[in-house]
Design an enzyme around this catalytic site. Structure first.
Site, PDB file in Angstrom:
ATOM      1  N   GLU A   1      35.179  43.450  42.717  1.00 35.09           N
ATOM      2  CA  GLU A   1      35.819  42.564  43.117  1.00 35.09           C
ATOM      3  C   GLU A   1      35.214  42.047  44.330  1.00 35.09           C
ATOM      4  OE1 GLU A   1      40.359  43.492  42.566  1.00 35.09           O
ATOM      5  OE2 GLU A   1      39.962  44.393  44.409  1.00 35.09           O
TER       6      GLU A   1
ATOM      7  N   HIS B   1      39.314  49.755  48.294  1.00 35.31           N
ATOM      8  CA  HIS B   1      39.651  48.449  48.133  1.00 35.31           C
ATOM      9  C   HIS B   1      39.000  47.627  49.227  1.00 35.31           C
ATOM     10  CE1 HIS B   1      41.724  44.612  47.927  1.00 35.31           C
ATOM     11  NE2 HIS B   1      41.981  45.024  46.599  1.00 35.31           N
TER      12      HIS B   1
ATOM     13  N   GLY C   1      45.814  41.210  41.571  1.00 38.43           N
ATOM     14  CA  GLY C   1      46.717  41.151  42.798  1.00 38.43           C
ATOM     15  C   GLY C   1      47.713  40.216  42.423  1.00 38.43           C
ATOM     16  N   GLY C   2      47.624  38.922  42.990  1.00 37.55           N
ATOM     17  CA  GLY C   2      48.790  38.151  42.940  1.00 37.55           C
ATOM     18  C   GLY C   2      49.447  37.788  41.697  1.00 37.55           C
TER      19      GLY C   2
ATOM     20  N   GLY D   1      42.458  36.718  46.298  1.00 33.01           N
ATOM     21  CA  GLY D   1      43.400  36.098  46.906  1.00 33.01           C
ATOM     22  C   GLY D   1      43.159  34.496  47.700  1.00 33.01           C
TER      23      GLY D   1
ATOM     24  N   TRP E   1      49.885  45.700  43.482  1.00 39.62           N
ATOM     25  CA  TRP E   1      50.990  44.832  44.079  1.00 39.62           C
ATOM     26  C   TRP E   1      50.728  44.812  45.561  1.00 39.62           C
ATOM     27  CZ3 TRP E   1      56.210  47.312  41.946  1.00 39.62           C
ATOM     28  CH2 TRP E   1      56.405  46.872  40.517  1.00 39.62           C
ATOM     29  N   LYS E   2      49.674  45.570  46.142  1.00 42.16           N
ATOM     30  CA  LYS E   2      49.457  45.471  47.650  1.00 42.16           C
ATOM     31  C   LYS E   2      50.668  45.642  48.384  1.00 42.16           C
ATOM     32  CE  LYS E   2      45.424  42.546  46.755  1.00 42.16           C
ATOM     33  NZ  LYS E   2      44.783  41.456  46.961  1.00 42.16           N
TER      34      LYS E   2
ATOM     35  N   SER F   1      41.390  36.835  42.031  1.00 42.12           N
ATOM     36  CA  SER F   1      42.149  35.804  41.392  1.00 42.12           C
ATOM     37  C   SER F   1      41.964  35.586  39.990  1.00 42.12           C
ATOM     38  CB  SER F   1      41.406  34.209  42.201  1.00 42.12           C
ATOM     39  OG  SER F   1      41.433  34.377  43.530  1.00 42.12           O
TER      40      SER F   1
HETATM   41  P1  PGA Z   1      43.784  38.869  43.640  1.00 47.12           P
HETATM   42  O1  PGA Z   1      43.592  40.305  44.217  1.00 47.12           O
HETATM   43  O2  PGA Z   1      44.062  38.893  42.214  1.00 47.12           O
HETATM   44  O3  PGA Z   1      45.155  38.192  44.440  1.00 47.12           O
HETATM   45  O4  PGA Z   1      42.899  37.896  44.168  1.00 47.12           O
HETATM   46  C1  PGA Z   1      42.938  41.292  43.447  1.00 47.12           C
HETATM   47  C2  PGA Z   1      42.622  42.546  44.237  1.00 47.12           C
HETATM   48  O5  PGA Z   1      42.501  42.450  45.467  1.00 47.12           O
HETATM   49  O6  PGA Z   1      42.878  43.582  43.649  1.00 47.12           O
END
Ligand code: PGA
Length: 260
Positions: free
Chosen positions: A175, A103, A242-243, A181, A14-15, A221
Site C-alpha cells: 500500500e 498498516h 479501505g473507503g 485514502g 473498515w478502519k 484507493s
Molecule cells: P483506501 O485505504 O482504499 O481508502 O485508500 C486502503 C487501506 O489503507 O487499507
C-alpha cells in the site's frame, strides 16, 4: 481468473468506521449482496474495528455470510497487564482467521516498527491466524526513486524470524502511503513493479515453493472501476480496500471483478 495457483483475495479494512450496530448492518448488507450474486474462487475478508468483531462474527455464524473475519491489529503477548490491547487467542475465540498488521496508519500514528510487526506476525501464526502484513513507501521515498528497495527492506525486516508452514499462512499488502485514502492510485504497472519485487524477496526468504502460494495484494484507493487493472498484473493477487469497503455494493462489485 488468475493465471497462477493463488486464490484471489479481496479484503476490506473498515478502519475506525462503523459503530457496533452500523457494523452489523454493513456486514448483513454485504452478506445479502454477495449471496444475491455468488462468486466462486475468491477469498473475501472483512476487517471491522475491534468492538464490531463479535457482531460481524454473529452475521457469519447465523447468516452464513460468505466472508471470513479479520482484525485490524493485535498485540504479541498471550495475556496480562497490557491495557487496551487484544491478544491473538481473543481474536481466535471471536472468530477471526486473519489480522492486518503493520498498516501505515499504525506505523505513522502509533509508532509501530518492523520489529513490532515481526513479533505480531509470529504471535498470530502461532494461533493459526493469517497475518495480512502491510508495507509501502511515502511520497518522499517514491519521488526519490528508492521505493522498490525501501519496500523490500521493510518486508525482509518485518518477516525476520517469521516461519510459515506453507504460503497460505501469510498475505502481504503493498500500500503506497501516498495512494491511501487520497483518491490517487498507483498505476497497475507501479503496483506490479513493487509486488513483483516483493515476490522476489519472499522467494529469497521462503524458497519458491512456499513463496509461490503467498498472496500479495495491492491497496490504496482501490475501487470497482480500477481493481481489474491491478488484478491483471501477474504478481497482484487481490486488493486491500479501505473507503470502498464501507459501501456493500461497491465492495461486492470488487469481489465480482476478482472472480472474472
Ligand atoms: P483506501 O485505504 O482504499 O481508502 O485508500 C486502503 C487501506 O489503507 O487499507
Amino acid at each position: 481468473m488468475p493465471n497462477n495457483n493463488r486464490t484471489r483475495m479481496i479484503a476490506g479494512n473498515w478502519k475506525m468506521n462503523e459503530t457496533y450496530s452500523e457494523g452489523v448492518k454493513l456486514a448483513q448488507d454485504l452478506s445479502n449482496e454477495l449471496k444475491a450474486n455468488p462468486v466462486d474462487g475468491v477469498d473475501v475478508v472483512v476487517c471491522p474495528p475491534a468492538i464490531d468483531i463479535k457482531g460481524v462474527s454473529g452475521v457469519i455464524e447465523f447468516d452464513h455470510a460468505p466472508f471470513a473475519l479479520g482484525a485490524q491489529n493485535c498485540y504479541w503477548e498471550e495475556s496480562g497487564a497490557y491495557t487496551g490491547e487484544t491478544a491473538p487467542n481473543m481474536l481466535v475465540d471471536a472468530g477471526c482467521t486473519y489480522c492486518i498488521i503493520g498498516h501505515s496508519e499504525r506505523r505513522g500514528y502509533f509508532g509501530e516498527t518492523d520489529e513490532d510487526v515481526s513479533k505480531k506476525a509470529k504471535a498470530l501464526i502461532a494461533h493459526d491466524i493469517v497475518p495480512i502484513l502491510c508495507c509501502g513507501e511515502s511520497l518522499e521515498v517514491r519521488e526519490a526513486g528508492t521505493h522498490v528497495s525501501f519496500v523490500v527492506a521493510q518486508i525482509k525486516a518485518a518477516l525476520s524470524g517469521v516461519e510459515i508452514a506453507d504460503g497460505s499462512k501469510l498475505v502481504i499488502a503493498y500500500e503506497p502511503i501516498w495512494a491511501i485514502g487520497t483518491g490517487k492510485t498507483a498505476t497497475a504497472d507501479d503496483a506490479q513493479e513493487v509486488c513483483g519485487a516483493i515476490r522476489g524477496a519472499l522467494n529469497d526468504i521462503y524458497g519458491a515453493d512456499k513463496a509461490d502460494a503467498i498472496r500479495v495484494l495491492y491497496g490504496g484507493s482501490a475501487k470497482p472501476g480500477n481493481v481489474a487493472g491491478f488484478l491483471s498484473q501477474p504478481d497482484v493477487d487481490g486488493a486491500l480496500v479501505g473507503g470502498a469497503s464501507l459501501k456493500a455494493p461497491d465492495f461486492a462489485a470488487m469481489v465480482e471483478k476478482a472472480g472474472e
